[in-house]
Scaffold this motif. Structure first.
Motif, PDB file in Angstrom:
ATOM      1  N   PHE A  93      -4.079  -6.037  -8.140  1.00  0.00           N
ATOM      2  CA  PHE A  93      -3.396  -7.033  -6.628  1.00  0.00           C
ATOM      3  C   PHE A  93      -1.339  -6.927  -7.070  1.00  0.00           C
ATOM      4  O   PHE A  93      -1.229  -5.810  -5.389  1.00  0.00           O
ATOM      5  CB  PHE A  93      -3.284  -8.762  -6.568  1.00  0.00           C
ATOM      6  N   TYR A  94      -1.334  -6.755  -7.983  1.00  0.00           N
ATOM      7  CA  TYR A  94       0.448  -5.844  -8.060  1.00  0.00           C
ATOM      8  C   TYR A  94       0.774  -4.943  -7.201  1.00  0.00           C
ATOM      9  O   TYR A  94       1.806  -4.546  -6.172  1.00  0.00           O
ATOM     10  CB  TYR A  94       0.993  -6.455  -8.733  1.00  0.00           C
ATOM     11  N   PRO A  95      -0.036  -4.113  -7.570  1.00  0.00           N
ATOM     12  CA  PRO A  95      -0.281  -2.606  -7.482  1.00  0.00           C
ATOM     13  C   PRO A  95      -0.088  -2.761  -5.619  1.00  0.00           C
ATOM     14  O   PRO A  95      -0.053  -1.151  -5.332  1.00  0.00           O
ATOM     15  CB  PRO A  95      -0.931  -1.457  -8.668  1.00  0.00           C
ATOM     16  N   GLY A  96      -1.832  -2.811  -5.179  1.00  0.00           N
ATOM     17  CA  GLY A  96      -2.102  -2.861  -3.752  1.00  0.00           C
ATOM     18  C   GLY A  96      -1.418  -3.302  -2.837  1.00  0.00           C
ATOM     19  O   GLY A  96      -1.133  -3.669  -1.672  1.00  0.00           O
ATOM     20  N   SER A  97       0.000  -4.781  -3.293  1.00  0.00           N
ATOM     21  CA  SER A  97       0.781  -5.120  -2.710  1.00  0.00           C
ATOM     22  C   SER A  97       1.659  -4.408  -2.056  1.00  0.00           C
ATOM     23  O   SER A  97       2.529  -3.866  -0.933  1.00  0.00           O
ATOM     24  CB  SER A  97       1.138  -6.630  -3.313  1.00  0.00           C
ATOM     25  N   LEU A  98       2.312  -3.550  -3.828  1.00  0.00           N
ATOM     26  CA  LEU A  98       3.400  -2.601  -3.593  1.00  0.00           C
ATOM     27  C   LEU A  98       2.507  -1.423  -2.581  1.00  0.00           C
ATOM     28  O   LEU A  98       3.566  -0.774  -1.971  1.00  0.00           O
ATOM     29  CB  LEU A  98       3.173  -1.659  -5.169  1.00  0.00           C
ATOM     30  N   LEU A  99       1.958  -1.114  -2.443  1.00  0.00           N
ATOM     31  CA  LEU A  99       1.225   0.251  -1.468  1.00  0.00           C
ATOM     32  C   LEU A  99       0.795  -0.205   0.162  1.00  0.00           C
ATOM     33  O   LEU A  99       1.664  -0.007   1.121  1.00  0.00           O
ATOM     34  CB  LEU A  99       0.012   0.415  -1.770  1.00  0.00           C
ATOM     35  N   TYR A 100       0.718  -1.811   0.237  1.00  0.00           N
ATOM     36  CA  TYR A 100       0.341  -2.124   1.743  1.00  0.00           C
ATOM     37  C   TYR A 100       2.258  -2.513   1.787  1.00  0.00           C
ATOM     38  O   TYR A 100       2.469  -1.820   3.270  1.00  0.00           O
ATOM     39  CB  TYR A 100       0.241  -3.301   2.039  1.00  0.00           C
TER      40      TYR A 100
END
Length: 420
Positions: A93-100
């Motif tokens: 979720f953290y890398p996903g949030s960074l990417l968003y």
């Protein structure tokens, strides 16, 4: 010189061509009108959404300062940052949030932070001991592939991970095993892994991943849901014959209760399955699940559910209740908001407007006190007041990495609606 029959044929072709042109023009106008009507119906302004995303960018940079290089952020508890290794189910979720937020801002520093975390996460593509690979790999590497188009970097990782996930599929049960222990437990959360499999079929050209996703979704409809469209958390199966051993709600108040995050997982999953398959069965089912959630008498006015709709000692009124038995769950709310925004795009007229209005209310609620943290506080997490598992005494009234992820996703989905 054209013969009379030739002239008649030419005239027919010309009329057909003109008729087709009119049909296309009317279709284009109808689409433009629908887009215009949708934009007119949007109640949250571009300035509001931009402000929330700007705040999220600033806050995730605070969070980055608290995260060890070889770990992932999980929560912030008792004024202490809590992280996890990459094997923990929330690691994507953290890398996903960074990417968003990179997608929103274009800030290359966020992209680099995400890539650094993807490097330590990659080994989980071989992890056959968990069903959570959709969360772990698709929210992270899936977003990375979508934004960069770098198939050389990410295709193999995703397909290897998809193979690891389907190793947990039992064709007799017709579902993917969730946990170890029990007999053959399948949890409603597993609906969130199915998008990973549908995308794996697109990437590979092999329909087996999509077929398993469809079969799992159909088994879940058959066995997880009560007649009122509420869901059990866990169905325990007999792997030898596919029979049901038990129906449980492990993270809810009791077995027959309605655990809020589980309802949100299910709604999100069936909206997604309709998008990926076009099968109206899934859309109809999602609408029934949405109706149960949104019409529940214990749904608070601000749209942020209690951790369980049937939890004991729910207050007659809310704001946020101090008693842990009546905790709100901002993570359930953020998942619900994101799902409802997408559901509004698959429906029309007053139905679509209804879902959008409910989503807007949730986003508004999450974007202010008591749910949204002040900048620089909360260990860098955006949202407060989420619940992990009250029955297990874990992560009660704390920020959670997946609450932030789906909140950011909801903001990005709404931003796309504003852009038409």
């Amino acid at each position: 010189m054209a013969k009379p029959n030739d002239k008649r044929t030419m005239k027919i072709h010309l009329n057909n061509f003109l008729l087709m042109g009119c049909v296309i023009a009317l279709f284009v106008l109808a689409c433009q009108q629908q887009s215009t009507d949708r934009r007119r119906a949007l109640r949250l302004t571009p300035a509001f959404i931009t402000q929330q995303l700007d705040d999220a960018v600033a806050q995730i940079k605070v969070l980055a300062d608290h995260v060890p290089a070889d770990r992932m952020p999980r929560t912030f508890q008792a004024d202490t940052s809590v992280s996890s290794d990459t094997e923990w189910w929330t690691s994507g979720f953290y890398p996903g949030s960074l990417l968003y937020l990179y997608e929103y801002s274009g800030d290359e520093a966020l992209l680099q932070l995400a890539k650094d975390k993807l490097t330590i996460l990659e080994k989980e593509k071989y992890n056959k001991g968990t069903h959570d690979l959709g969360f772990m790999l698709y929210c992270s590497f899936g977003n990375a592939l979508r934004l960069t188009g770098d198939t050389a970097a990410y295709k193999e990782i995703l397909l290897t991970g998809a193979e690891s996930l389907i190793s947990r599929y039992n064709p007799t049960v017709r579902a993917i095993r969730s946990w170890e222990g029990w007999t053959y437990p399948v949890i409603i959360d597993n609906m969130m892994n199915l998008e990973f499999l549908t995308q794996a079929s697109k990437l590979s050209g092999d329909p087996k991943y999509r077929d398993i996703a469809i079969t799992h979704a159909n088994t879940t409809i058959k066995n997880h849901y009560r007649p009122d469209y509420s869901s059990y958390h866990v169905i325990d199966y007999n792997p030898a014959d596919g029979g049901i051993v038990a129906k449980k709600t492990a993270q809810g108040a009791f077995d027959e209760s309605v655990w809020a995050r589980g309802q949100a997982w299910g709604l999100y999953g069936y909206v997604m399955m309709y998008r990926e398959t076009g099968d109206k069965t899934y859309l109809d089912f999602a609408e029934n699940v949405a109706a149960f959630i949104l019409n529940h008498p214990n749904m608070p006015d601000d749209g942020v559910p209690y951790w369980d709709f049937d939890a004991p000692d729910l207050p007659d009124e809310s704001p946020y209740a101090a008693d842990y038995k009546a905790n709100r769950d901002a993570s359930a709310a953020s998942i619900l908001a994101s799902a409802l925004i997408e559901l509004s795009t698959h429906t029309a007229g007053e139905t679509s407007a209804h879902y959008l209005t409910k989503a807007e209310k949730i986003v508004e609620s999450l974007s202010k006190a008591p749910y949204k943290a002040e900048s620089g506080t909360n260990g860098g997490f955006i949202l407060k007041h989420s619940v992990g598992s009250i029955p297990h005494g874990g992560e009660i009234d704390v920020p959670l990495t997946y609450a932030d992820y789906y909140y950011i996703e909801a903001l990005m989905r709404y931003k796309r609606l504003l852009e038409g």
